[in-house]
Design a protein around this motif. Structure first.
Motif, PDB file in Angstrom:
ATOM      1  N   GLY A   1     -68.620  80.012 -32.146  1.00  0.00           N
ATOM      2  CA  GLY A   1     -68.134  79.689 -30.945  1.00  0.00           C
ATOM      3  C   GLY A   1     -66.695  80.506 -30.891  1.00  0.00           C
ATOM      4  O   GLY A   1     -66.208  81.107 -29.870  1.00  0.00           O
ATOM      5  N   ASN A   2     -65.914  80.112 -31.976  1.00  0.00           N
ATOM      6  CA  ASN A   2     -64.588  80.621 -32.101  1.00  0.00           C
ATOM      7  C   ASN A   2     -64.507  81.929 -31.916  1.00  0.00           C
ATOM      8  O   ASN A   2     -63.681  82.808 -31.293  1.00  0.00           O
ATOM      9  CB  ASN A   2     -63.669  79.993 -33.019  1.00  0.00           C
ATOM     10  CG  ASN A   2     -63.364  78.658 -32.969  1.00  0.00           C
ATOM     11  OD1 ASN A   2     -62.512  78.387 -32.032  1.00  0.00           O
ATOM     12  ND2 ASN A   2     -63.839  77.456 -33.651  1.00  0.00           N
TER      13      ASN A   2
ATOM     14  N   VAL B   1     -74.904  68.623 -25.727  1.00  0.00           N
ATOM     15  CA  VAL B   1     -73.492  68.996 -25.281  1.00  0.00           C
ATOM     16  C   VAL B   1     -72.882  70.114 -25.321  1.00  0.00           C
ATOM     17  O   VAL B   1     -72.660  71.102 -24.849  1.00  0.00           O
ATOM     18  CB  VAL B   1     -72.447  67.688 -25.597  1.00  0.00           C
ATOM     19  CG1 VAL B   1     -71.289  67.964 -25.099  1.00  0.00           C
ATOM     20  CG2 VAL B   1     -73.161  66.223 -24.871  1.00  0.00           C
ATOM     21  N   MET B   2     -72.902  70.534 -26.815  1.00  0.00           N
ATOM     22  CA  MET B   2     -72.312  71.804 -27.453  1.00  0.00           C
ATOM     23  C   MET B   2     -73.143  72.815 -26.940  1.00  0.00           C
ATOM     24  O   MET B   2     -72.602  73.939 -26.751  1.00  0.00           O
ATOM     25  CB  MET B   2     -72.185  71.696 -28.961  1.00  0.00           C
ATOM     26  CG  MET B   2     -71.216  70.757 -29.311  1.00  0.00           C
ATOM     27  SD  MET B   2     -69.522  70.849 -28.526  1.00  0.00           S
ATOM     28  CE  MET B   2     -68.997  72.573 -28.964  1.00  0.00           C
ATOM     29  N   GLU B   3     -74.560  72.600 -26.795  1.00  0.00           N
ATOM     30  CA  GLU B   3     -75.629  73.670 -26.449  1.00  0.00           C
ATOM     31  C   GLU B   3     -74.872  74.031 -25.016  1.00  0.00           C
ATOM     32  O   GLU B   3     -75.069  75.465 -24.818  1.00  0.00           O
ATOM     33  CB  GLU B   3     -76.897  73.097 -26.565  1.00  0.00           C
ATOM     34  CG  GLU B   3     -77.879  74.352 -26.022  1.00  0.00           C
ATOM     35  CD  GLU B   3     -79.325  73.928 -25.707  1.00  0.00           C
ATOM     36  OE1 GLU B   3     -80.109  74.660 -25.173  1.00  0.00           O
ATOM     37  OE2 GLU B   3     -79.659  72.666 -26.471  1.00  0.00           O
ATOM     38  N   ALA B   4     -74.753  73.043 -24.256  1.00  0.00           N
ATOM     39  CA  ALA B   4     -74.561  73.444 -22.699  1.00  0.00           C
ATOM     40  C   ALA B   4     -73.003  74.179 -22.692  1.00  0.00           C
ATOM     41  O   ALA B   4     -72.944  75.194 -21.948  1.00  0.00           O
ATOM     42  CB  ALA B   4     -74.506  72.156 -21.960  1.00  0.00           C
ATOM     43  N   PHE B   5     -72.141  73.600 -23.598  1.00  0.00           N
ATOM     44  CA  PHE B   5     -70.922  74.203 -23.729  1.00  0.00           C
ATOM     45  C   PHE B   5     -70.995  75.838 -23.955  1.00  0.00           C
ATOM     46  O   PHE B   5     -70.183  76.606 -23.401  1.00  0.00           O
ATOM     47  CB  PHE B   5     -69.926  73.532 -24.472  1.00  0.00           C
ATOM     48  CG  PHE B   5     -68.686  74.137 -24.900  1.00  0.00           C
ATOM     49  CD1 PHE B   5     -67.673  73.916 -23.860  1.00  0.00           C
ATOM     50  CD2 PHE B   5     -68.432  75.081 -26.043  1.00  0.00           C
ATOM     51  CE1 PHE B   5     -66.333  74.544 -24.047  1.00  0.00           C
ATOM     52  CE2 PHE B   5     -67.074  75.426 -26.214  1.00  0.00           C
ATOM     53  CZ  PHE B   5     -66.107  75.249 -25.100  1.00  0.00           C
ATOM     54  N   TYR B   6     -71.612  75.982 -24.861  1.00  0.00           N
ATOM     55  CA  TYR B   6     -71.890  77.326 -25.504  1.00  0.00           C
ATOM     56  C   TYR B   6     -72.563  78.642 -24.339  1.00  0.00           C
ATOM     57  O   TYR B   6     -72.223  79.408 -24.170  1.00  0.00           O
ATOM     58  CB  TYR B   6     -72.390  77.614 -26.848  1.00  0.00           C
ATOM     59  CG  TYR B   6     -71.397  77.156 -27.825  1.00  0.00           C
ATOM     60  CD1 TYR B   6     -70.016  77.364 -27.911  1.00  0.00           C
ATOM     61  CD2 TYR B   6     -72.017  76.221 -28.770  1.00  0.00           C
ATOM     62  CE1 TYR B   6     -69.344  76.990 -28.940  1.00  0.00           C
ATOM     63  CE2 TYR B   6     -71.238  75.557 -29.897  1.00  0.00           C
ATOM     64  CZ  TYR B   6     -70.062  76.029 -29.927  1.00  0.00           C
ATOM     65  OH  TYR B   6     -68.880  75.432 -31.024  1.00  0.00           O
ATOM     66  N   THR B   7     -73.560  77.658 -23.759  1.00  0.00           N
ATOM     67  CA  THR B   7     -74.218  78.284 -23.018  1.00  0.00           C
ATOM     68  C   THR B   7     -73.299  78.885 -21.701  1.00  0.00           C
ATOM     69  O   THR B   7     -73.516  79.756 -21.186  1.00  0.00           O
ATOM     70  CB  THR B   7     -75.440  77.478 -22.258  1.00  0.00           C
ATOM     71  OG1 THR B   7     -76.283  77.361 -23.276  1.00  0.00           O
ATOM     72  CG2 THR B   7     -76.259  78.382 -21.198  1.00  0.00           C
ATOM     73  N   SER B   8     -72.565  77.748 -21.136  1.00  0.00           N
ATOM     74  CA  SER B   8     -71.557  78.083 -20.215  1.00  0.00           C
ATOM     75  C   SER B   8     -70.756  79.228 -20.487  1.00  0.00           C
ATOM     76  O   SER B   8     -70.342  80.097 -19.712  1.00  0.00           O
ATOM     77  CB  SER B   8     -70.713  76.817 -19.820  1.00  0.00           C
ATOM     78  OG  SER B   8     -69.784  77.252 -18.935  1.00  0.00           O
ATOM     79  N   SER B   9     -70.031  79.210 -21.602  1.00  0.00           N
ATOM     80  CA  SER B   9     -69.309  80.224 -22.285  1.00  0.00           C
ATOM     81  C   SER B   9     -69.973  81.670 -22.391  1.00  0.00           C
ATOM     82  O   SER B   9     -69.419  82.669 -21.901  1.00  0.00           O
ATOM     83  CB  SER B   9     -68.593  79.842 -23.711  1.00  0.00           C
ATOM     84  OG  SER B   9     -68.047  78.722 -23.610  1.00  0.00           O
ATOM     85  N   LEU B  10     -71.330  81.431 -22.694  1.00  0.00           N
ATOM     86  CA  LEU B  10     -71.940  82.915 -22.970  1.00  0.00           C
ATOM     87  C   LEU B  10     -72.301  83.455 -21.652  1.00  0.00           C
ATOM     88  O   LEU B  10     -72.053  84.742 -21.103  1.00  0.00           O
ATOM     89  CB  LEU B  10     -73.364  82.570 -23.377  1.00  0.00           C
ATOM     90  CG  LEU B  10     -74.295  83.661 -23.419  1.00  0.00           C
ATOM     91  CD1 LEU B  10     -73.553  84.867 -24.218  1.00  0.00           C
ATOM     92  CD2 LEU B  10     -75.708  83.349 -24.153  1.00  0.00           C
ATOM     93  N   ASN B  11     -72.452  82.527 -20.414  1.00  0.00           N
ATOM     94  CA  ASN B  11     -72.669  83.303 -19.056  1.00  0.00           C
ATOM     95  C   ASN B  11     -71.299  83.819 -18.435  1.00  0.00           C
ATOM     96  O   ASN B  11     -71.444  84.727 -17.981  1.00  0.00           O
ATOM     97  CB  ASN B  11     -73.004  81.909 -18.137  1.00  0.00           C
ATOM     98  CG  ASN B  11     -74.313  81.675 -18.221  1.00  0.00           C
ATOM     99  OD1 ASN B  11     -75.361  82.335 -18.777  1.00  0.00           O
ATOM    100  ND2 ASN B  11     -75.101  80.230 -18.126  1.00  0.00           N
TER     101      ASN B  11
END
Length: 331
Positions: free
Chosen positions: A269-270, A302-312
Motif C-alpha cells: 500500500g505504501n 476494512v483494509m480491503e475497502a481502503f486499498y480498493t478506494s485508493s486503487l480507484n
C-alpha cells in the motif's frame, strides 16, 4: 510607610509589610507619584508571593510593569515580568508564561543585558518543555547555551545542557541526550555542584537503559519488518522518496519471509502511494491490487475497502493522464 514596609518585609513579616505597602500605594496614587506607586505595587507583588497568594501577586506585579514602562524604567519592569513568568509557570499557565517571558526578552535586548537575555531564553525553553513541545524547547535552550558559552558561565552552560538532555530523551534521541548529559555532568563537576552531578549521572543511567530498550525494539522491528515501514514513512516526510521505496521493499521482503499478509499489504500500500506520487501509475495499480488480494484473503474488510478506494483513485489519475497524453499527441 514604604520604609516601614521594607523593615517588616526584611524580617519576613509579610502581612504587616503588606498593610504598609497598601497604604503607600493609596497615598502615592492620590498624590500622583507614579514611581512611588509602581514601587509599592511591586512590593505588594513580593509580599503576596511570599504569602503564597499567587493571583494577587501577579496583579501587583502587572500594575508595577505597566507603571514602570510608562515611566521608562525598563530594568524594574524586567524584574516584575520575571516574577510574573515564574508565577504563571507554577500555576501551569504555560502560554501566558511564554508571552510574559517573550515580553521580558524584548526588553532585556533593548537594554543589551546579555545575562538577563540568557535567563529569558532558558526560562522559555523550560516552559516549552513543560508543555511537552520539546523541539520548541530545544530551539530556545540551544540559544541559551550559546549565550552561556559567550558569557563564560559554566553553571548556566551546565543547566542548558541538562535540559537539552531531557528534551532529547523525550524525543527518543538518546545519543544526543547522552552527549548533553555528559557535558552537563562534566560542568557540574567543575563547579563542584554535587547534587546536580548526581542528577546528571542518574540521567545517564536512565539513558543507558532506554538505549538498550530502544535497540531491542529496533532489532525486533527489523526482524518483523515494521522497522523498514516506519523508516520509509519518515524518509517520505523528508522528501527522500527513492530511499523510502527501498525501505518499503525491504519491509515487504521481510513480511514475505515471515508469511505476514497484513504486513505485506501495508508495504504494498505504501509503495502504491509512492508510485502514484511519482506518476508511475501501472506500478501503483499493481501494488494496490496485490494489497487488496492479500487483505481479502486475510478477511480484513476494512483494509480491503481502503486499498480498493485508493486503487480507484489511482485508476482515475491514470485515465486522466492517458487522456491528456492522447490530446497532446492529437494536437
Amino acid at each position: 510607610m514604604y520604609l516601614i514596609g521594607n523593615l517588616y518585609n526584611n524580617r519576613k513579616q509579610h502581612q504587616p509589610a503588606l498593610e504598609y505597602y497598601q497604604q503607600t500605594a493609596t497615598l502615592a496614587e492620590s498624590l500622583g507619584q507614579q514611581q512611588n506607586l509602581a514601587n509599592a505595587q511591586y512590593m505588594l507583588g513580593e509580599c503576596y508571593r511570599n504569602l503564597e497568594q499567587k493571583e494577587a501577586a501577579i496583579s501587583g506585579y502587572e500594575q508595577a510593569v505597566e507603571l514602570y514602562l510608562k515611566l521608562g524604567i525598563k530594568d524594574w519592569a524586567v524584574k516584575a515580568l520575571a516574577s510574573i513568568g515564574s508565577l504563571c509557570r507554577s500555576l501551569k499557565r504555560y502560554e501566558e508564561a511564554i508571552q510574559v517571558q517573550e515580553q521580558r526578552l524584548g526588553l532585556v535586548r533593548e537594554l543589551n543585558d546579555r545575562v538577563s537575555e540568557q535567563s529569558c531564553l532558558y526560562s522559555i525553553g523550560c516552559i516549552w518543555n513543560n508543555r511537552k513541545e520539546y523541539q520548541q524547547a530545544i530551539e530556545y535552550l540551544e540559544q541559551a547555551l550559546n549565550l552561556a558559552i559567550e558569557l563564560n558561565d559554566e553553571n548556566k552552560r551546565a543547566n542548558a545542557y541538562y535540559m537539552l538532555a531531557q528534551c532529547h530523551k523525550n524525543l527518543e534521541k538518546f545519543k544526543l541526550a547522552e552527549d548533553s548529559a555528559k557535558s552537563a555532568k562534566y560542568l557540574y563537576q567543575l563547579i563542584e555542584n554535587t547534587e546536580w552531578v548526581i542528577n546528571s549521572q542518574d540521567l545517564l543511567h536512565e539513558l543507558t537503559a532506554l538505549t538498550l530498550i530502544d535497540e531491542t525494539k529496533k532489532q525486533y522491528k527489523i526482524a518483523t519488518g515494521d522497522y523498514f515501514i516506519e523508516e520509509g514513512i519518515q524518509l517520505l516526510k523528508a522528501k527522500n522518496t527513492i530511499t523510502a521505496i527501498s525501505m518499503f521493499e525491504q519491509g515487504l521482503n521481510v513480511y514475505q519471509e515471515n508469511r505476514n499478509p497484513s504486513g505485506q499489504a501495508n508495504a504494498l500500500g505504501n509503495l502504491g502511494s509512492v508510485y502514484r506520487e511519482l506518476r508511475l501509475f501501472e506500478k501503483s495499480v499493481d501494488c494496490l491490487s496485490q494489497a487488496i488480494t492479500l487483505e481479502r484473503e486475510n478477511k480484513n474488510r476494512v483494509m480491503e475497502a481502503f486499498y480498493t478506494s485508493s486503487l480507484n483513485c489511482r485508476r482515475q489519475s491514470s485515465n486522466l493522464k492517458t487522456k491528456f497524453d492522447f490530446k497532446t499527441r492529437k494536437n
